[in-house]
Scaffold this motif. Structure first.
Motif, PDB file in Angstrom:
ATOM      1  N   GLN A  84      37.643  59.770  30.541  1.00 34.96           N
ATOM      2  CA  GLN A  84      39.047  60.111  30.321  1.00 34.96           C
ATOM      3  C   GLN A  84      39.576  59.457  29.039  1.00 34.96           C
ATOM      4  O   GLN A  84      40.335  60.074  28.279  1.00 34.96           O
ATOM      5  N   VAL A  85      39.154  58.201  28.801  1.00 35.79           N
ATOM      6  CA  VAL A  85      39.603  57.503  27.591  1.00 35.79           C
ATOM      7  C   VAL A  85      39.125  58.231  26.341  1.00 35.79           C
ATOM      8  O   VAL A  85      39.864  58.387  25.358  1.00 35.79           O
ATOM      9  N   LEU A  86      37.875  58.713  26.362  1.00 33.58           N
ATOM     10  CA  LEU A  86      37.310  59.363  25.186  1.00 33.58           C
ATOM     11  C   LEU A  86      37.918  60.733  24.927  1.00 33.58           C
ATOM     12  O   LEU A  86      37.696  61.326  23.867  1.00 33.58           O
ATOM     13  N   ASN A  87      38.679  61.273  25.887  1.00 30.06           N
ATOM     14  CA  ASN A  87      39.385  62.527  25.649  1.00 30.06           C
ATOM     15  C   ASN A  87      40.563  62.343  24.690  1.00 30.06           C
ATOM     16  O   ASN A  87      41.084  63.319  24.145  1.00 30.06           O
ATOM     17  N   ASP A  88      40.982  61.091  24.515  1.00 28.94           N
ATOM     18  CA  ASP A  88      42.108  60.783  23.628  1.00 28.94           C
ATOM     19  C   ASP A  88      41.553  60.199  22.330  1.00 28.94           C
ATOM     20  O   ASP A  88      41.067  59.069  22.314  1.00 28.94           O
ATOM     21  N   PRO A  89      41.588  60.929  21.215  1.00 26.18           N
ATOM     22  CA  PRO A  89      41.016  60.430  19.948  1.00 26.18           C
ATOM     23  C   PRO A  89      41.629  59.115  19.485  1.00 26.18           C
ATOM     24  O   PRO A  89      40.927  58.265  18.932  1.00 26.18           O
ATOM     25  N   SER A  90      42.937  58.935  19.701  1.00 28.61           N
ATOM     26  CA  SER A  90      43.579  57.693  19.252  1.00 28.61           C
ATOM     27  C   SER A  90      43.064  56.491  20.036  1.00 28.61           C
ATOM     28  O   SER A  90      42.827  55.414  19.467  1.00 28.61           O
ATOM     29  N   ARG A  91      42.879  56.646  21.335  1.00 24.30           N
ATOM     30  CA  ARG A  91      42.344  55.548  22.147  1.00 24.30           C
ATOM     31  C   ARG A  91      40.875  55.293  21.802  1.00 24.30           C
ATOM     32  O   ARG A  91      40.424  54.149  21.788  1.00 24.30           O
ATOM     33  N   THR A  92      40.136  56.355  21.530  1.00 24.56           N
ATOM     34  CA  THR A  92      38.737  56.196  21.119  1.00 24.56           C
ATOM     35  C   THR A  92      38.655  55.412  19.824  1.00 24.56           C
ATOM     36  O   THR A  92      37.835  54.487  19.684  1.00 24.56           O
ATOM     37  N   ASN A  93      39.510  55.754  18.868  1.00 21.95           N
ATOM     38  CA  ASN A  93      39.522  55.037  17.590  1.00 21.95           C
ATOM     39  C   ASN A  93      39.891  53.577  17.791  1.00 21.95           C
ATOM     40  O   ASN A  93      39.356  52.684  17.122  1.00 21.95           O
ATOM     41  N   SER A  94      40.804  53.314  18.731  1.00 23.29           N
ATOM     42  CA  SER A  94      41.202  51.936  19.022  1.00 23.29           C
ATOM     43  C   SER A  94      40.033  51.129  19.581  1.00 23.29           C
ATOM     44  O   SER A  94      39.815  49.961  19.202  1.00 23.29           O
ATOM     45  N   LEU A  95      39.254  51.748  20.460  1.00 22.95           N
ATOM     46  CA  LEU A  95      38.085  51.062  21.014  1.00 22.95           C
ATOM     47  C   LEU A  95      37.049  50.776  19.938  1.00 22.95           C
ATOM     48  O   LEU A  95      36.411  49.717  19.930  1.00 22.95           O
ATOM     49  N   ILE A  96      36.861  51.722  19.021  1.00 22.83           N
ATOM     50  CA  ILE A  96      35.898  51.533  17.935  1.00 22.83           C
ATOM     51  C   ILE A  96      36.332  50.386  17.032  1.00 22.83           C
ATOM     52  O   ILE A  96      35.525  49.525  16.669  1.00 22.83           O
ATOM     53  N   THR A  97      37.605  50.364  16.666  1.00 24.02           N
ATOM     54  CA  THR A  97      38.128  49.290  15.812  1.00 24.02           C
ATOM     55  C   THR A  97      37.995  47.937  16.494  1.00 24.02           C
ATOM     56  O   THR A  97      37.593  46.942  15.881  1.00 24.02           O
ATOM     57  N   GLN A  98      38.317  47.905  17.769  1.00 25.83           N
ATOM     58  CA  GLN A  98      38.223  46.666  18.541  1.00 25.83           C
ATOM     59  C   GLN A  98      36.779  46.175  18.585  1.00 25.83           C
ATOM     60  O   GLN A  98      36.512  44.991  18.365  1.00 25.83           O
ATOM     61  N   GLY A  99      35.837  47.064  18.866  1.00 26.51           N
ATOM     62  CA  GLY A  99      34.438  46.679  18.954  1.00 26.51           C
ATOM     63  C   GLY A  99      33.871  46.208  17.637  1.00 26.51           C
ATOM     64  O   GLY A  99      33.106  45.224  17.585  1.00 26.51           O
TER      65      GLY A  99
END
Length: 452
Positions: free
Chosen positions: A77-92
Motif C-alpha cells: 500500500q505504501v508503494l502505491n503512493d510515489p511521494s511516500r516511496t520517495n520518502s522511504l528511499i531518501t530515508q534509507g
C-alpha cells in the motif's frame, strides 16, 4: 533464526512489481538487484558491528528512526503512493550513508553492473531496501527485546546462511566492494560494548541524598558527576576541577592523535585492498587457463633444478611435497612473466563431504604460508571446487568453506588476510552454457597469483 526467508516474504512479487514500475526497470532485473542489495546490506552491517561504535550506531538508528517492523505489514500500500516511496528511499539512503560511510556510490555501481540496471535505479533500490532491512531488524529488536549487543550477535547468527545463499557470481564482488573478507571467513565477531559500572560513594551527612540520585541516573546513562561540597572545601574542589580538566585535555589530544593515525592506516589498507580488486577483476578466465601450470607428472619433472632448493617443508607430505615451491619460485623470480597465473594446490585435499583435510595437506598449507612470507608482495586468490557435498550443504557452500578454512590457517600463521582472497565455485559448471554440462564436476583447490 534465518532472516532471509523473512526478506523473501516482505519483498514478494507484488512489492517487486511496484518497485520495477517505480524505477522503470524490468521485473526480473529488479528482483536480482533487490536480492543482491539485501545480501550487501546484511554483509555490510555484520562488518559494521565488529566495532563498538558500529554496534551502537545500528541500534540507535533503529530506535530513533522508529524501525519497528510496521512498514513490512503494509509495504504494498505504501508503494502505491510515489511521494511516500520517495520518502522511504531518501530515508534509507541517508541511513546507509551513516552506517556504511563512503560506500553508497560503490554499492550502487556494483549492483548496477551485476543486475544490468541504471545506476540511478540501483541507488533508489538501495535506499528502499535499506529501510526494509532496518524494519525487519527492528521487529526482531521489539519482539525479542534485544539490546545493542544482542542485535549484533543475532546478525552474526546469519553468517552461515549468508555464505550459503549469496549467488556465486555476486560473492567475489561483494567481498571486494564491502570488505567482508573476515566476516565470510569466520574470523570476525561482533563487538561487545564496554559496560561502565556506576560508582557509588559512602553516604555522608551532606551528600547522601545527592549520591543516591546520581547513582540511579548513572546506571542508565554513564556520565561524570561532580558532587557539591561545603564552603570549607572550596580550594580542594578547585584543585579537583583543574586536575579533571587537565586529564580531559590529555585524553582528547591522545584520542585525536590515535584517530589520525588510524585513519592513515585505514586509508593505506583500503588502497592496498583496491589494488587487489582492480588487478583481480581484470583477469579473464581465458588468461588464467592459458597460463595454468600443467599438473601431469611430465610437466613436474621438467621444472628447473635450481628451484628444488627453494622453500621446502620440514616434513614429508607425500608425492606432492615441494611441488608448489618448485613451480612458484621460478615464476615469481621472473619479472617478465605476467601475473594471473593459476597453480593447482594438488597437495591439499579434503575427506569426502567434509572440512577435514587429508594427511599431508597441513604440510602443503604450511609450505604455502612460507612462500607468502618469502614473497611479501605476493597476493593470491584461492579458488575451490567441490562435487562431494552431502545433506543440506551445497557444493558451492562446501567449496567456499574449504578455501576459507585454508585462508584462516594462513592468517593464523601470520599472513595478512588482505593478501588472500577466497572464492568457492561449486562443481565449476556454468548453468548458462549448455555445453558446460558435459564437463566433469571438479573437486580441487587452485591458487591464482593476483600480485607478484
Amino acid at each position: 533464526m534465518n532472516l532471509f526467508p523473512t526478506f523473501n516474504d516482505v519483498l514478494n512479487s507484488d512489492v517487486l512489481s511496484r518497485l520495477a514500475l517505480y524505477v522503470d526497470e524490468p521485473a526480473e532485473k529488479t528482483r536480482k538487484a533487490v536480492d543482491a542489495l539485501v545480501y550487501t546490506i546484511i554483509g555490510g552491517l555484520m562488518k559494521r558491528t565488529t566495532t563498538e561504535i558500529g554496534v551502537n550506531q545500528l541500534y540507535n538508528h533503529i530506535q530513533k528512526g522508529h524501525y519497528d517492523g510496521s512498514l513490512t505489514d503494509n509495504l504494498v500500500q505504501v508503494l502505491n503512493d510515489p511521494s511516500r516511496t520517495n520518502s522511504l528511499i531518501t530515508q534509507g539512503n541517508d541511513v546507509i550513508s551513516h552506517l556504511l560511510p563512503a560506500m553508497k556510490s560503490s554499492i550502487g555501481s556494483m549492483i548496477s553492473t551485476y543486475a544490468g540496471i541504471r545506476n540511478s535505479s540501483a541507488i533508489s533500490l538501495l535506499g528502499l531496501t535499506t529501510t526494509v532491512v532496518l524494519h525487519v531488524l527492528g521487529r526482531q529488536v521489539r519482539e525479542r527485546k534485544l539490546d545493542a549487543d544482542s542485535l549484533a550477535a543475532s546478525l552474526f547468527e546469519q553468517r552461515e546462511a549468508f555464505v550459503n545463499i549469496v549467488p556465486e557470481d555476486l560473492m567475489p564482488r561483494l567481498v571486494d566492494k564491502v570488505g567482508i573478507q573476515q566476516v565470510v571467513a569466520g574470523i570476525a565477531a561482533p563487538a561487545r560494548r564496554t559496560v561502565i559500572e556506576p560508582v557509588t560513594r559512602p553516604a555522608s551527612s551532606v551528600a547522601a541524598p545527592v549520591s543516591a540520585t546520581r547513582t540511579t541516573s548513572t546506571a542508565t546513562r554513564p556520565a561524570i558527576t561532580y558532587e557539591p561540597v561545603g564552603e570549607s572545601e572550596d580550594n580542594g574542589s578547585l584543585v579537583k576541577w583543574a586536575v579533571g580538566g587537565l586529564i580531559a585535555a590529555v585524553i582528547i589530544a591522545g584520542g585525536y592523535y590515535i584517530y589520525q593515525n588510524t585513519q592513515n592506516y585505514s586509508n593505506g589498507n583500503e588502497l592496498s585492498d583496491e589494488t587487489v580488486v582492480t588487478s583481480d577483476t581484470v583477469q579473464a578466465d581465458t588468461v588464467a587457463r592459458s597460463l595454468a601450470v600443467p599438473v601431469d607428472s611430465a610437466a613436474r619433472t621438467t621444472t628447473p633444478p635450481r628451484a628444488a632448493s627453494a622453500v621446502a617443508p620440514t616434513t614429508p607430505a607425500g608425492p606432492s611435497s615441494g611441488t608448489l615451491s618448485q613451480q612458484l619460485t621460478p615464476y615469481l623470480g621472473n619479472a617478465a612473466l605476467p601475473k594471473g597465473r593459476v597453480f593447482p594446490l594438488s597437495g591439499v585435499s579434503f575427506q569426502p563431504g567434509s572440512l577435514t583435510m587429508t594427511p599431508g595437506s597441513e604440510t602443503a598449507v604450511t609450505e604455502l604460508a612460507t612462500l607468502l612470507k618469502t614473497y611479501p608482495n605476493m597476493q593470491i586468490q584461492l579458488i575451490g571446487y567441490a562435487n562431494d557435498a552431502r545433506g543440506d550443504v551445497t557444493n558451492k557452500a562446501l567449496s567456499f568453506k574449504r578455501v576459507n578454512q585454508i585462508k584462516q590457517q594462513l592468517v593464523s600463521s601470520g599472513v595478512n588476510y588482505i593478501r588472500i582472497d577466497a572464492i568457492g565455485r561449486g562443481t565449476g559448471r556454468v548453468r548458462s552454457d549448455s555445453a558446460s554440462l558435459t564437463k566433469p564436476a571438479l573437486r580441487k583447490i587452485d591458487m591464482r597469483v593476483v600480485v607478484k
